[in-house]
Scaffold this motif. Sequence first.
Motif, PDB file in Angstrom:
ATOM      1  N   SER A 147     -16.374  10.232  67.685  1.00  0.00           N
ATOM      2  CA  SER A 147     -15.976  11.576  67.261  1.00  0.00           C
ATOM      3  C   SER A 147     -14.708  11.455  66.419  1.00  0.00           C
ATOM      4  CB  SER A 147     -15.696  12.439  68.493  1.00  0.00           C
ATOM      5  OG  SER A 147     -14.543  11.948  69.167  1.00  0.00           O
ATOM      6  N   PRO A 148     -14.376  12.520  65.660  1.00  0.00           N
ATOM      7  CA  PRO A 148     -13.150  12.470  64.837  1.00  0.00           C
ATOM      8  C   PRO A 148     -11.895  12.769  65.648  1.00  0.00           C
ATOM      9  CG  PRO A 148     -14.385  14.477  64.377  1.00  0.00           C
ATOM     10  CD  PRO A 148     -15.185  13.722  65.401  1.00  0.00           C
ATOM     11  N   ILE A 149     -11.885  12.441  66.923  1.00  0.00           N
ATOM     12  CA  ILE A 149     -10.779  12.785  67.825  1.00  0.00           C
ATOM     13  C   ILE A 149      -9.449  12.199  67.369  1.00  0.00           C
ATOM     14  CG2 ILE A 149     -11.333  10.871  69.398  1.00  0.00           C
ATOM     15  CD1 ILE A 149     -10.458  12.716  71.708  1.00  0.00           C
ATOM     16  N   ALA A 150      -9.484  11.003  66.777  1.00  0.00           N
ATOM     17  CA  ALA A 150      -8.225  10.352  66.390  1.00  0.00           C
ATOM     18  C   ALA A 150      -7.759  10.763  64.995  1.00  0.00           C
ATOM     19  CB  ALA A 150      -8.381   8.836  66.454  1.00  0.00           C
ATOM     20  N   ASP A 151      -8.588  11.443  64.245  1.00  0.00           N
ATOM     21  CA  ASP A 151      -8.296  11.636  62.818  1.00  0.00           C
ATOM     22  C   ASP A 151      -7.199  12.683  62.573  1.00  0.00           C
ATOM     23  OD1 ASP A 151      -8.546  11.043  60.179  1.00  0.00           O
ATOM     24  OD2 ASP A 151     -10.389  12.161  59.853  1.00  0.00           O
ATOM     25  N   THR A 152      -6.640  12.633  61.400  1.00  0.00           N
ATOM     26  CA  THR A 152      -5.609  13.586  60.972  1.00  0.00           C
ATOM     27  C   THR A 152      -5.555  13.548  59.453  1.00  0.00           C
ATOM     28  OG1 THR A 152      -3.244  14.065  60.982  1.00  0.00           O
ATOM     29  CG2 THR A 152      -3.843  11.769  61.197  1.00  0.00           C
ATOM     30  N   GLU A 153      -5.062  14.641  58.858  1.00  0.00           N
ATOM     31  CA  GLU A 153      -4.823  14.582  57.408  1.00  0.00           C
ATOM     32  C   GLU A 153      -3.425  14.023  57.140  1.00  0.00           C
ATOM     33  OE1 GLU A 153      -3.434  18.771  58.421  1.00  0.00           O
ATOM     34  OE2 GLU A 153      -4.878  17.319  59.162  1.00  0.00           O
ATOM     35  N   GLY A 154      -2.654  13.786  58.212  1.00  0.00           N
ATOM     36  CA  GLY A 154      -1.289  13.283  58.071  1.00  0.00           C
ATOM     37  C   GLY A 154      -1.218  11.771  58.266  1.00  0.00           C
ATOM     38  N   THR A 155      -0.509  11.355  59.320  1.00  0.00           N
ATOM     39  CA  THR A 155      -0.230   9.932  59.532  1.00  0.00           C
ATOM     40  C   THR A 155      -0.949   9.425  60.774  1.00  0.00           C
ATOM     41  OG1 THR A 155       1.962  10.212  58.563  1.00  0.00           O
ATOM     42  CG2 THR A 155       1.631   8.274  59.939  1.00  0.00           C
ATOM     43  N   LEU A 156      -1.694   8.350  60.609  1.00  0.00           N
ATOM     44  CA  LEU A 156      -2.240   7.649  61.769  1.00  0.00           C
ATOM     45  C   LEU A 156      -1.235   6.579  62.164  1.00  0.00           C
ATOM     46  CD1 LEU A 156      -6.014   7.037  60.935  1.00  0.00           C
ATOM     47  CD2 LEU A 156      -5.114   8.281  62.916  1.00  0.00           C
TER      48      LEU A 156
ATOM     49  N   ALA B  77      -5.562  13.217  77.845  1.00  0.00           N
ATOM     50  CA  ALA B  77      -4.969  14.314  77.063  1.00  0.00           C
ATOM     51  C   ALA B  77      -5.420  14.306  75.604  1.00  0.00           C
ATOM     52  CB  ALA B  77      -3.446  14.246  77.147  1.00  0.00           C
ATOM     53  N   LEU B  78      -6.435  13.529  75.274  1.00  0.00           N
ATOM     54  CA  LEU B  78      -7.037  13.545  73.926  1.00  0.00           C
ATOM     55  C   LEU B  78      -6.007  13.282  72.826  1.00  0.00           C
ATOM     56  CD1 LEU B  78      -9.243  16.781  74.361  1.00  0.00           C
ATOM     57  CD2 LEU B  78      -9.596  14.511  75.351  1.00  0.00           C
ATOM     58  N   GLY B  79      -4.950  12.592  73.158  1.00  0.00           N
ATOM     59  CA  GLY B  79      -3.907  12.289  72.165  1.00  0.00           C
ATOM     60  C   GLY B  79      -3.098  13.501  71.753  1.00  0.00           C
ATOM     61  N   ALA B  80      -3.201  14.592  72.522  1.00  0.00           N
ATOM     62  CA  ALA B  80      -2.627  15.874  72.079  1.00  0.00           C
ATOM     63  C   ALA B  80      -1.171  16.069  72.468  1.00  0.00           C
ATOM     64  CB  ALA B  80      -3.461  17.027  72.648  1.00  0.00           C
ATOM     65  N   LEU B  81      -0.647  15.256  73.381  1.00  0.00           N
ATOM     66  CA  LEU B  81       0.708  15.513  73.875  1.00  0.00           C
ATOM     67  C   LEU B  81       1.750  14.609  73.231  1.00  0.00           C
ATOM     68  CD1 LEU B  81      -0.001  16.017  77.685  1.00  0.00           C
ATOM     69  CD2 LEU B  81      -0.082  17.684  75.826  1.00  0.00           C
ATOM     70  N   GLY B  82       1.303  13.529  72.609  1.00  0.00           N
ATOM     71  CA  GLY B  82       2.238  12.592  72.015  1.00  0.00           C
ATOM     72  C   GLY B  82       1.615  11.201  71.985  1.00  0.00           C
ATOM     73  N   VAL B  83       2.447  10.218  71.707  1.00  0.00           N
ATOM     74  CA  VAL B  83       1.967   8.836  71.640  1.00  0.00           C
ATOM     75  C   VAL B  83       2.393   8.120  72.924  1.00  0.00           C
ATOM     76  CG1 VAL B  83       2.053   6.661  70.384  1.00  0.00           C
ATOM     77  CG2 VAL B  83       2.099   8.828  69.125  1.00  0.00           C
ATOM     78  N   VAL B  84       1.425   7.665  73.681  1.00  0.00           N
ATOM     79  CA  VAL B  84       1.715   6.908  74.895  1.00  0.00           C
ATOM     80  C   VAL B  84       2.178   5.527  74.467  1.00  0.00           C
ATOM     81  CG1 VAL B  84       0.744   5.965  77.034  1.00  0.00           C
ATOM     82  CG2 VAL B  84      -0.055   8.179  76.167  1.00  0.00           C
ATOM     83  N   THR B  85       3.348   5.119  74.955  1.00  0.00           N
ATOM     84  CA  THR B  85       3.868   3.795  74.550  1.00  0.00           C
ATOM     85  C   THR B  85       3.606   2.734  75.620  1.00  0.00           C
ATOM     86  OG1 THR B  85       6.062   4.184  75.485  1.00  0.00           O
ATOM     87  CG2 THR B  85       5.693   4.881  73.197  1.00  0.00           C
ATOM     88  N   HIS B  86       3.613   3.158  76.893  1.00  0.00           N
ATOM     89  CA  HIS B  86       3.336   2.233  77.998  1.00  0.00           C
ATOM     90  C   HIS B  86       2.570   2.971  79.083  1.00  0.00           C
ATOM     91  CE1 HIS B  86       6.841   0.371  76.077  1.00  0.00           C
ATOM     92  NE2 HIS B  86       6.347  -0.781  76.523  1.00  0.00           N
ATOM     93  N   LEU B  87       1.751   2.226  79.795  1.00  0.00           N
ATOM     94  CA  LEU B  87       1.058   2.775  80.966  1.00  0.00           C
ATOM     95  C   LEU B  87       1.362   1.881  82.156  1.00  0.00           C
ATOM     96  CD1 LEU B  87      -1.937   3.124  78.748  1.00  0.00           C
ATOM     97  CD2 LEU B  87      -1.454   5.027  80.266  1.00  0.00           C
ATOM     98  N   THR B  88       1.549   2.496  83.303  1.00  0.00           N
ATOM     99  CA  THR B  88       1.686   1.713  84.524  1.00  0.00           C
ATOM    100  C   THR B  88       0.389   1.891  85.316  1.00  0.00           C
ATOM    101  OG1 THR B  88       4.050   2.105  84.474  1.00  0.00           O
ATOM    102  CG2 THR B  88       3.130   1.284  86.546  1.00  0.00           C
ATOM    103  N   LEU B  89      -0.256   0.749  85.575  1.00  0.00           N
ATOM    104  CA  LEU B  89      -1.586   0.773  86.188  1.00  0.00           C
ATOM    105  C   LEU B  89      -1.535   0.243  87.611  1.00  0.00           C
ATOM    106  CD1 LEU B  89      -3.588  -0.815  83.207  1.00  0.00           C
ATOM    107  CD2 LEU B  89      -3.199   1.620  83.664  1.00  0.00           C
ATOM    108  N   GLN B  90      -2.306   0.878  88.478  1.00  0.00           N
ATOM    109  CA  GLN B  90      -2.490   0.348  89.836  1.00  0.00           C
ATOM    110  C   GLN B  90      -3.294  -0.937  89.736  1.00  0.00           C
ATOM    111  OE1 GLN B  90      -1.919   2.883  92.712  1.00  0.00           O
ATOM    112  NE2 GLN B  90      -1.403   0.852  93.471  1.00  0.00           N
ATOM    113  N   ILE B  91      -2.839  -1.983  90.410  1.00  0.00           N
ATOM    114  CA  ILE B  91      -3.612  -3.230  90.428  1.00  0.00           C
ATOM    115  C   ILE B  91      -3.884  -3.624  91.876  1.00  0.00           C
ATOM    116  CG2 ILE B  91      -2.842  -4.054  88.180  1.00  0.00           C
ATOM    117  CD1 ILE B  91      -0.708  -5.726  89.536  1.00  0.00           C
ATOM    118  N   GLU B  92      -4.764  -4.588  92.056  1.00  0.00           N
ATOM    119  CA  GLU B  92      -5.122  -5.023  93.408  1.00  0.00           C
ATOM    120  C   GLU B  92      -5.386  -6.531  93.356  1.00  0.00           C
ATOM    121  OE1 GLU B  92      -9.459  -4.090  94.413  1.00  0.00           O
ATOM    122  OE2 GLU B  92      -8.974  -2.542  92.939  1.00  0.00           O
TER     123      GLU B  92
END
Length: 415
Positions: free
Chosen positions: A46-55, A157-172
Motif C-alpha cells: 500500500s502507499p502507506i509510506a509515501d509522501t509528496e515531501g521527504t522520505l 501507528a502507521l508512521g503517523a506519530l513520528g519517526v521511531v528511532t529505537h525499539l525495546t523488545l521483550q526477549i526470552e
Amino acid sequence: MVETNWAGNLTYRAAELRKPESLGELADVITASPRVRALGSRHSFSPIADTEGTLVSLAQMPREIEIDTGAATARVSAGLRYGDLVPALDAAGFALANLASLPHISVAGAVQTGTHGSGDRIGSLATQVVGLDLMTADGEVRMLRRGEPDFDGAVVALGALGVVTHLTLQIEPTYEIAQTVYEGAEWDEVLPRFDGVTGAGDSVSLFTTWQDAGAIDQVWVKARPGRAHADAVRAAGGREADGPRHPVPGVAPEPCTVQGGMPGPWHSRLPHFRLEFTPSAGAELQSEYLIDRRDIAAAVEALRGLASKIAPLLYVCEVRTMAADDLWLSPAFGRETVGLHFTWRPDSAGVEALLPRIEEALPASARPHSGKVFTMDADSIRRRYPRWDEFAALRERMDPRGRFTNDYLARLGLG
Ligand SMILES: Cc1cc2nc3c(=O)[nH]c(=O)nc-3n(C[C@H](O)[C@H](O)[C@H](O)COP(=O)(O)OP(=O)(O)OC[C@H]3O[C@@H](n4cnc5c(N)ncnc54)[C@H](O)[C@@H]3O)c2cc1C
C-alpha cells in the motif's frame, strides 16, 4: 527521485529520500520538511509510506543492539532488519517470541503496521515491544514505555506519530523449532477441529490456492521440541510431505526455511523464507484481512463462494492465527484473530476489481492489513477499531501541524 517499493507496484512520489546518519541529522531532516514519512525496507504494498515531501530512511543510522539480560529486553535501532537482529540475539542466548514470514523487513516498519506471524498464543510482532523512542515533529525524542498512557496507541501507528528511532523488545531464552509440512487436508475436516489444527504447534499456517474450494494444499506446523501434536491435522486428511515444499505451487523450495521436522534455531524456522533468497513469489501483490477468530467458518464459506474468482488471480492464500492484544490500531486488538492473507499475481487492475467483493463477503470483523492492498472505505475501517477515535486524537495532539500525514492517512480520516 524515482524509487519504488519492494514489489515494484508503487513508485514513491516523494521529492527526496534522505538517509541521516545520526539523531541530530534526523532531527534536521524532520524539522526542515513540512511533510515527512519514515521509510523502512519498502515491503508494504500500500502507499502507506509515501509522501509528496521527504522520505527518511534509517538504514544508515548506527546499528545498535543493547541486550539487558536482567530485564530480558533488547533495545535496537529501528531501521534494523529482523534478519540483521536475530543472529545477534541468538548468539547472546536470546530469542523473540515470533517472526513474520520473512526476515527482510525492518523492525520499525513491521511494528508500525501490526505485522504478524502465526500462533494461537503468540501476539503480533508489535506485542514484543515494551518501549519505543519516537522523534516527533519538533525533532525531540519522546520515550514511551509499556503501561504509560500513550503507549498502546503509539506502537502500531502507521508512521503517523513520528519517526521511531529505537525499539525495546521483550526477549526470552533461545529455543529450537522444528517445522513439518502436511498436505491433503480438507476444509470440511479442518473447520470442525480448527482449534486442534492451529494448535498443532506453536505456529501454524494453512495454505490454499482456492483452485479446489474444498482443499487446503499445505499445513505448516512449527513447534518447539515436544510441542508438536498434529493429530488434528492428520484427522483432517493431512499427510506429511515427502520433501521440502514452497507455499506457492510449482516453485522450487530452496528459498524456504528447513522443513522435515528437523529442529534448528528459532530464527531459522519461524520465518517461511530465508534472508539470502527472494521471499514469496517475487513479482506479486498482497492483501490480508484479519477477522475475529470466532468468524472463521463464515469467512471460509465466503471465500469458498468466491473461489472461482479468486483462484485465477492468486498464487496462494495463507491462514494464520494471533493472540488478542491491546494496541489500538493492531488488527488483533481485543479479540483472538485469524489472518486471511492473499499473495496475488501482479495484476493490480484485476486484484482491485475483486477486493470489494471479498471485503463485502467477509464477516464485519475483517480489518485490512495496512501494509497490503485493500479498497475498504474509511468509515468501515474506523467502525472496526474500538479505539480509532482515540488514536485520531493522539495523532492530532502529537502532530498538530500534520508533518507526518500523507494521502494514505488522509484517506483514512487521519489528517
Ligand atoms: C514478501 C513479503 C512477505 C510479507 N510477510 C508478512 C507477514 O508474514 N506478516 C505480515 O503481517 N506482513 C507481511 N508482509 C507485509 C510487511 O510486513 C509490512 O508491509 C511491513 O510494514 C513492511 O515493513 P517495512 O520495513 O518494509 O516498512 P515500509 O513498507 O517501508 O513502511 C511501512 C510503514 O512503516 C512506517 N515506518 C517505517 N519505519 C518507521 C520508523 N522508523 N518510524 C515510524 N514509522 C516507520 C512507514 O512510514 C510506513 O507507514 C510481507 C510483505 C512482503 C513483501
